[in-house]
Design an enzyme around this catalytic site. Structure first.
Site, PDB file in Angstrom:
ATOM      1  CB  SER A 153      -0.863  -0.027   1.269  1.00  0.00           C
ATOM      2  OG  SER A 153      -1.446   1.231   1.532  1.00  0.00           O
ATOM      3  CE1 TYR A 166      -5.260  -1.777   4.295  1.00  0.00           C
ATOM      4  CE2 TYR A 166      -4.012   0.241   3.996  1.00  0.00           C
ATOM      5  CZ  TYR A 166      -4.634  -0.872   3.467  1.00  0.00           C
ATOM      6  OH  TYR A 166      -4.608  -1.091   2.106  1.00  0.00           O
TER       7      TYR A 166
HETATM    8  P1  NAD Z   1     -11.948  -4.933  -1.465  1.00  0.00           P
HETATM    9  O1  NAD Z   1     -12.539  -4.663  -0.119  1.00  0.00           O
HETATM   10  O2  NAD Z   1     -12.797  -4.849  -2.673  1.00  0.00           O
HETATM   11  O3  NAD Z   1     -11.215  -6.329  -1.478  1.00  0.00           O
HETATM   12  C1  NAD Z   1     -10.721  -6.979  -0.350  1.00  0.00           C
HETATM   13  C2  NAD Z   1     -10.748  -8.457  -0.618  1.00  0.00           C
HETATM   14  O4  NAD Z   1     -10.238  -9.157   0.521  1.00  0.00           O
HETATM   15  C3  NAD Z   1     -12.173  -8.964  -0.852  1.00  0.00           C
HETATM   16  O5  NAD Z   1     -12.150  -9.925  -1.877  1.00  0.00           O
HETATM   17  C4  NAD Z   1     -12.518  -9.602   0.477  1.00  0.00           C
HETATM   18  O6  NAD Z   1     -13.502 -10.608   0.371  1.00  0.00           O
HETATM   19  C5  NAD Z   1     -11.154 -10.169   0.865  1.00  0.00           C
HETATM   20  N1  NAD Z   1     -11.099 -10.469   2.289  1.00  0.00           N
HETATM   21  C6  NAD Z   1     -11.167  -9.606   3.317  1.00  0.00           C
HETATM   22  N2  NAD Z   1     -11.151 -10.274   4.484  1.00  0.00           N
HETATM   23  C7  NAD Z   1     -11.060 -11.593   4.172  1.00  0.00           C
HETATM   24  C8  NAD Z   1     -11.021 -12.775   4.937  1.00  0.00           C
HETATM   25  N3  NAD Z   1     -11.106 -12.761   6.278  1.00  0.00           N
HETATM   26  N4  NAD Z   1     -10.932 -13.957   4.294  1.00  0.00           N
HETATM   27  C9  NAD Z   1     -10.884 -14.005   2.947  1.00  0.00           C
HETATM   28  N5  NAD Z   1     -10.937 -12.902   2.170  1.00  0.00           N
HETATM   29  C10 NAD Z   1     -11.021 -11.720   2.785  1.00  0.00           C
HETATM   30  O7  NAD Z   1     -10.756  -3.883  -1.556  1.00  0.00           O
HETATM   31  P2  NAD Z   1      -9.486  -3.858  -2.520  1.00  0.00           P
HETATM   32  O8  NAD Z   1      -9.104  -2.438  -2.622  1.00  0.00           O
HETATM   33  O9  NAD Z   1      -9.709  -4.629  -3.762  1.00  0.00           O
HETATM   34  O10 NAD Z   1      -8.390  -4.577  -1.605  1.00  0.00           O
HETATM   35  C11 NAD Z   1      -7.527  -5.587  -2.083  1.00  0.00           C
HETATM   36  C12 NAD Z   1      -6.155  -5.420  -1.462  1.00  0.00           C
HETATM   37  O11 NAD Z   1      -5.583  -4.213  -1.942  1.00  0.00           O
HETATM   38  C13 NAD Z   1      -6.175  -5.310   0.058  1.00  0.00           C
HETATM   39  O12 NAD Z   1      -5.055  -5.989   0.592  1.00  0.00           O
HETATM   40  C14 NAD Z   1      -6.032  -3.810   0.277  1.00  0.00           C
HETATM   41  O13 NAD Z   1      -5.500  -3.504   1.522  1.00  0.00           O
HETATM   42  C15 NAD Z   1      -5.100  -3.469  -0.854  1.00  0.00           C
HETATM   43  N6  NAD Z   1      -5.023  -2.059  -1.235  1.00  0.00           N
HETATM   44  C16 NAD Z   1      -6.103  -1.386  -1.705  1.00  0.00           C
HETATM   45  C17 NAD Z   1      -5.966  -0.048  -2.074  1.00  0.00           C
HETATM   46  C18 NAD Z   1      -7.111   0.768  -2.600  1.00  0.00           C
HETATM   47  O14 NAD Z   1      -6.956   1.976  -2.782  1.00  0.00           O
HETATM   48  N7  NAD Z   1      -8.263   0.203  -2.871  1.00  0.00           N
HETATM   49  C19 NAD Z   1      -4.736   0.576  -1.968  1.00  0.00           C
HETATM   50  C20 NAD Z   1      -3.653  -0.149  -1.483  1.00  0.00           C
HETATM   51  C21 NAD Z   1      -3.797  -1.466  -1.136  1.00  0.00           C
END
Ligand code: NAD
Length: 261
Positions: A153, A166
């Site tokens: 991130s 986080y």
């Molecule tokens: P999102 O909430 O759409 O996706 C998160 C995913 O993690 C979902 O598929 C959810 O079902 C899964 N998940 C969460 N808890 C879980 C559990 N206990 N067991 C199994 N699966 C679980 O959000 P996203 O943005 O697609 O996030 C994906 C990754 O990217 C994460 O690690 C997030 O921290 C990271 N991220 C996102 C951003 C952003 O701006 N959206 C930026 C940096 C990093």
């Protein structure tokens, strides 16, 4: 000039045909985007999800690849064995792991609860380590090659605000990526990470609803827009493919230039 690397000769540097990738949290957001990109490059996908990944499965199958649905709640270590087993039972091997599943909890540090600390650390850091360990053991059994791609991130590099667990977890992911690369690079296992910038997914829904924060963030992104899941396609295929065979322990920002500011 004679090229030693056979991939360079066959121009298949980014080709993933016949590879098997485990992608956690592939039912929504960035995980759905990365699973689809890997399938388009030739991978079969084992999706480890808490809930129905029907849309992602349809996209993977539309690319002519197989999608195996493993229900797994990664807030505990209990499902880890079944995820690797599902890959082995169906495909007899695993080549790539994308540790994408992650959660975020927002609250002032003065009020932040132990429950919100543990929940985030368990999924974002503890689960990432132990699933990586299980998959790396499988890589070793298969002869020692493989690719692990963690999802870091901007808060692997910066402090952030109101997201203490986080930030701790994602800063930990960057360190863990380096440690695992140090231990496993000699075995031909590449461990790297992608650090997405500010992307339009459920993870940032609350942030985007806050008009002032949302505008401040957008004003700082040189590319002039929030990212979308497809923006990670090139990075994930690169880190999963032979094109990155000599890249170890790196965290690649895909952030529209955010960190350059
Ligand atoms: P999102 O909430 O759409 O996706 C998160 C995913 O993690 C979902 O598929 C959810 O079902 C899964 N998940 C969460 N808890 C879980 C559990 N206990 N067991 C199994 N699966 C679980 O959000 P996203 O943005 O697609 O996030 C994906 C990754 O990217 C994460 O690690 C997030 O921290 C990271 N991220 C996102 C951003 C952003 O701006 N959206 C930026 C940096 C990093």
């Amino acid at each position: 000039m004679r090229l030693e690397n056979p991939y360079l000769q066959s121009a298949s540097l980014f080709d993933l045909t016949g590879k098997v990738a485990i992608v956690t949290g592939s039912n929504t957001g960035l995980g759905a985007g990365m699973a689809t990109a890997l399938a388009a490059a030739g991978c079969d996908i084992v999706g480890a999800n808490r809930s129905d990944p029907a849309q992602t499965a349809a996209r993977v199958e539309a690319a002519g690849r197989r999608f195996v649905d493993v229900r797994a709640d990664l807030s505990s270590l209990e499902p880890i064995g079944s995820i690797v087993e599902a890959a082995m039972d169906t495909f007899g091997r695993v080549d790539i792991l994308v540790n994408n599943a992650g959660i975020i909890r927002r609250c002032d540090a003065l009020e932040f609860s132990e429950a919100d600390w543990d929940a985030v650390i368990d999924v974002n850091l503890k689960g990432v380590f132990f699933l990586s360990q299980a998959v790396a053991r499988q890589f070793v059994q298969q002869g020692g090659r493989g690719k692990i791609i963690n999802v870091a991130s901007m808060l692997s590099f910066q402090g952030g605000i109101r997201v203490p667990s986080y930030t701790a977890s994602k800063s930990g992911v960057l360190g863990l990526t380096r440690l695992l690369a140090n231990e496993w690079a000699g075995r031909g296992i590449n461990v790297n990470a992608i650090a997405p910038g500010y992307m339009e997914t459920d993870n940032t829904a609350q942030l985007r609803e806050d008009r002032q924060r949302s505008e401040e963030i957008l004003a700082r992104i040189p590319a002039g827009r929030w990212g979308v899941p497809d923006d990670l396609a090139g990075a994930v295929v690169f880190l999963a493919s032979a094109a990155s065979d000599y890249v170890h322990g790196h965290t690649l920002a895909v952030d529209g230039g955010w960190l350059a500011r």
